[in-house]
Scaffold this motif. Sequence first.
Motif, PDB file in Angstrom:
ATOM      1  N   PHE A   1     -13.959   5.439   8.821  1.00 32.30           N
ATOM      2  CA  PHE A   1     -14.127   6.004  10.156  1.00 32.30           C
ATOM      3  C   PHE A   1     -13.329   5.180  11.159  1.00 32.30           C
ATOM      4  O   PHE A   1     -13.599   4.008  11.385  1.00 32.30           O
ATOM      5  N   ASP A   2     -12.321   5.816  11.710  1.00 31.82           N
ATOM      6  CA  ASP A   2     -11.383   5.289  12.698  1.00 31.82           C
ATOM      7  C   ASP A   2     -10.395   4.307  12.066  1.00 31.82           C
ATOM      8  O   ASP A   2     -10.683   3.633  11.086  1.00 31.82           O
ATOM      9  N   GLY A   3      -9.208   4.282  12.689  1.00 32.30           N
ATOM     10  CA  GLY A   3      -8.095   3.511  12.163  1.00 32.30           C
ATOM     11  C   GLY A   3      -7.546   2.524  13.167  1.00 32.30           C
ATOM     12  O   GLY A   3      -6.332   2.466  13.373  1.00 32.30           O
ATOM     13  N   GLY A   4      -8.431   1.746  13.798  1.00 32.23           N
ATOM     14  CA  GLY A   4      -7.982   0.665  14.659  1.00 32.23           C
ATOM     15  C   GLY A   4      -7.350  -0.447  13.834  1.00 32.23           C
ATOM     16  O   GLY A   4      -7.094  -0.293  12.633  1.00 32.23           O
ATOM     17  N   THR A   5      -7.121  -1.602  14.448  1.00 34.28           N
ATOM     18  CA  THR A   5      -6.422  -2.664  13.737  1.00 34.28           C
ATOM     19  C   THR A   5      -7.210  -3.195  12.547  1.00 34.28           C
ATOM     20  O   THR A   5      -6.638  -3.807  11.641  1.00 34.28           O
ATOM     21  N   GLY A   6      -8.506  -2.956  12.513  1.00 35.51           N
ATOM     22  CA  GLY A   6      -9.286  -3.322  11.335  1.00 35.51           C
ATOM     23  C   GLY A   6      -8.834  -2.591  10.086  1.00 35.51           C
ATOM     24  O   GLY A   6      -9.074  -3.059   8.959  1.00 35.51           O
ATOM     25  N   LEU A   7      -8.174  -1.447  10.247  1.00 35.98           N
ATOM     26  CA  LEU A   7      -7.699  -0.681   9.093  1.00 35.98           C
ATOM     27  C   LEU A   7      -6.659  -1.466   8.304  1.00 35.98           C
ATOM     28  O   LEU A   7      -6.544  -1.302   7.082  1.00 35.98           O
ATOM     29  N   ARG A   8      -5.883  -2.308   8.963  1.00 29.37           N
ATOM     30  CA  ARG A   8      -4.886  -3.113   8.248  1.00 29.37           C
ATOM     31  C   ARG A   8      -5.567  -4.046   7.253  1.00 29.37           C
ATOM     32  O   ARG A   8      -5.133  -4.176   6.102  1.00 29.37           O
ATOM     33  N   MET A   9      -6.646  -4.709   7.691  1.00 28.39           N
ATOM     34  CA  MET A   9      -7.359  -5.613   6.805  1.00 28.39           C
ATOM     35  C   MET A   9      -8.020  -4.862   5.658  1.00 28.39           C
ATOM     36  O   MET A   9      -8.004  -5.323   4.514  1.00 28.39           O
ATOM     37  N   LEU A  10      -8.590  -3.708   5.946  1.00 26.69           N
ATOM     38  CA  LEU A  10      -9.164  -2.890   4.882  1.00 26.69           C
ATOM     39  C   LEU A  10      -8.085  -2.489   3.882  1.00 26.69           C
ATOM     40  O   LEU A  10      -8.311  -2.514   2.664  1.00 26.69           O
ATOM     41  N   GLY A  11      -6.903  -2.123   4.367  1.00 29.97           N
ATOM     42  CA  GLY A  11      -5.818  -1.745   3.478  1.00 29.97           C
ATOM     43  C   GLY A  11      -5.428  -2.869   2.541  1.00 29.97           C
ATOM     44  O   GLY A  11      -5.187  -2.643   1.341  1.00 29.97           O
ATOM     45  N   ARG A  12      -5.366  -4.090   3.052  1.00 32.13           N
ATOM     46  CA  ARG A  12      -5.043  -5.248   2.207  1.00 32.13           C
ATOM     47  C   ARG A  12      -6.099  -5.425   1.125  1.00 32.13           C
ATOM     48  O   ARG A  12      -5.782  -5.719  -0.038  1.00 32.13           O
ATOM     49  N   HIS A  13      -7.349  -5.259   1.494  1.00 31.74           N
ATOM     50  CA  HIS A  13      -8.447  -5.384   0.526  1.00 31.74           C
ATOM     51  C   HIS A  13      -8.347  -4.307  -0.560  1.00 31.74           C
ATOM     52  O   HIS A  13      -8.494  -4.602  -1.750  1.00 31.74           O
ATOM     53  N   LEU A  14      -8.070  -3.080  -0.172  1.00 24.81           N
ATOM     54  CA  LEU A  14      -7.978  -1.994  -1.151  1.00 24.81           C
ATOM     55  C   LEU A  14      -6.801  -2.194  -2.094  1.00 24.81           C
ATOM     56  O   LEU A  14      -6.906  -1.933  -3.298  1.00 24.81           O
ATOM     57  N   MET A  15      -5.677  -2.652  -1.565  1.00 25.63           N
ATOM     58  CA  MET A  15      -4.508  -2.875  -2.412  1.00 25.63           C
ATOM     59  C   MET A  15      -4.754  -4.013  -3.410  1.00 25.63           C
ATOM     60  O   MET A  15      -4.226  -3.993  -4.526  1.00 25.63           O
ATOM     61  N   ALA A  16      -5.560  -4.977  -3.044  1.00 26.08           N
ATOM     62  CA  ALA A  16      -5.845  -6.104  -3.935  1.00 26.08           C
ATOM     63  C   ALA A  16      -6.698  -5.693  -5.128  1.00 26.08           C
ATOM     64  O   ALA A  16      -6.766  -6.420  -6.123  1.00 26.08           O
ATOM     65  N   GLN A  17      -7.346  -4.523  -5.051  1.00 29.92           N
ATOM     66  CA  GLN A  17      -8.172  -4.066  -6.161  1.00 29.92           C
ATOM     67  C   GLN A  17      -7.344  -3.524  -7.325  1.00 29.92           C
ATOM     68  O   GLN A  17      -7.871  -3.276  -8.397  1.00 29.92           O
ATOM     69  N   GLU A  18      -6.063  -3.347  -7.120  1.00 26.14           N
ATOM     70  CA  GLU A  18      -5.125  -2.953  -8.175  1.00 26.14           C
ATOM     71  C   GLU A  18      -5.538  -1.669  -8.884  1.00 26.14           C
ATOM     72  O   GLU A  18      -5.459  -1.537 -10.104  1.00 26.14           O
ATOM     73  N   GLN A  19      -5.981  -0.713  -8.126  1.00 28.05           N
ATOM     74  CA  GLN A  19      -6.252   0.624  -8.635  1.00 28.05           C
ATOM     75  C   GLN A  19      -5.906   1.614  -7.542  1.00 28.05           C
ATOM     76  O   GLN A  19      -5.916   1.275  -6.360  1.00 28.05           O
ATOM     77  N   PRO A  20      -5.534   2.843  -7.934  1.00 26.87           N
ATOM     78  CA  PRO A  20      -5.120   3.817  -6.914  1.00 26.87           C
ATOM     79  C   PRO A  20      -6.218   4.048  -5.870  1.00 26.87           C
ATOM     80  O   PRO A  20      -7.409   4.100  -6.194  1.00 26.87           O
ATOM     81  N   VAL A  21      -5.800   4.171  -4.636  1.00 24.98           N
ATOM     82  CA  VAL A  21      -6.730   4.404  -3.540  1.00 24.98           C
ATOM     83  C   VAL A  21      -6.868   5.904  -3.297  1.00 24.98           C
ATOM     84  O   VAL A  21      -5.871   6.622  -3.193  1.00 24.98           O
ATOM     85  N   ALA A  22      -8.092   6.373  -3.231  1.00 19.83           N
ATOM     86  CA  ALA A  22      -8.389   7.753  -2.854  1.00 19.83           C
ATOM     87  C   ALA A  22      -9.451   7.687  -1.770  1.00 19.83           C
ATOM     88  O   ALA A  22     -10.573   7.234  -2.021  1.00 19.83           O
ATOM     89  N   ALA A  23      -9.110   8.088  -0.558  1.00 17.71           N
ATOM     90  CA  ALA A  23     -10.015   7.885   0.570  1.00 17.71           C
ATOM     91  C   ALA A  23      -9.958   9.064   1.529  1.00 17.71           C
ATOM     92  O   ALA A  23      -8.970   9.802   1.585  1.00 17.71           O
ATOM     93  N   HIS A  24     -11.029   9.195   2.292  1.00 14.45           N
ATOM     94  CA  HIS A  24     -11.145  10.199   3.352  1.00 14.45           C
ATOM     95  C   HIS A  24     -11.220   9.447   4.673  1.00 14.45           C
ATOM     96  O   HIS A  24     -12.161   8.674   4.910  1.00 14.45           O
TER      97      HIS A  24
END
Length: 307
Positions: free
Chosen positions: A70-93
């Motif tokens: 929910f919402d894509g403020g600057t916190g979304l960048r940190m979430l993106g880094r976390h998701l990429m570190a999981q080393e599996q394809p991201v599927a999100a809404h």
Amino acid sequence: MANIASPSDALFTAQPGNLTQPGTAAPAQAFRLTFWGVRGNIPAPGADTVRYGGNTSCVEVQVGGQQLIFDGGTGLRMLGRHLMAQEQPVAAHLFFTHTHWDRIQGFPFFAPAFAPATQLDIYGAQAFNGASIKQSLMDQMLRPNFFKPLQTMAAAMTFHNIAAGDAIALGDVLVEPWSLNRHTSALGYRVSWGDRVLAYATDTDPTQTSVDPNLLMLASGADVLIFDGTYADAAYSDPNGAGLVPWHLGIEVAQASQVKHLVLFHHNPCHTDDQLDQLERQVQASFAQASLAREGMTLDLISESVE
């Protein structure tokens, strides 16, 4: 982990978390909230905002095997880094309340959007100027504002134009957008799964003299209400944010709607950690089941009806 619900109704667990290592992904049968950005209007990094955080609005919800954002403020960048570190394809809404800059400015820096294996469904209402959610996101990435257009994002992205009254079924999860603010065309969201409900209402209309009945229905019986309650209109003219603070409205809504826990969000960028500590004490003196959002904080809603 500490219980933040009343002793007789242990629906929640909470932990502070850490933005660089916020913990493992929630299991499929879980309802977990993680706060990645909690400030309003502009990022507020600095030594006096470390404990609450300085990134703008972004909340991750893992529920029923679905990844919601929910919402894509600057916190979304940190979430993106976390998701990429999981080393599996991201599927999100990814759901946007509206397209003020503090809600979209992290989107161009969301690393999963540049990965070909990522699948993103993006939802938002028509902006006040008539632009679709796709057009609003494209516009902020055009020169001279940004150096890469949205078309350089390699993810498979599907854009959904939504409006209040829609019902979005994602497996067993139901997401319902509600109208919040006629001045900004902002949406709130009600997320239901099993017997648990999250209400996300972070751009309410502070000019109203009484509680909006629509807001009461959005929050009705929610286990958690995330409410835009620590940023007053007066702060636009007063850099110290003096004047009336609308957290009183959040408490009124929570009490009238029988909300179990209230989380105040979208903090004034001028407020330091110490000021927010003081505000939290004031809020809890009026409504014990309340807290202020902090970056990295997680809440687990324990469902009794979903196995």
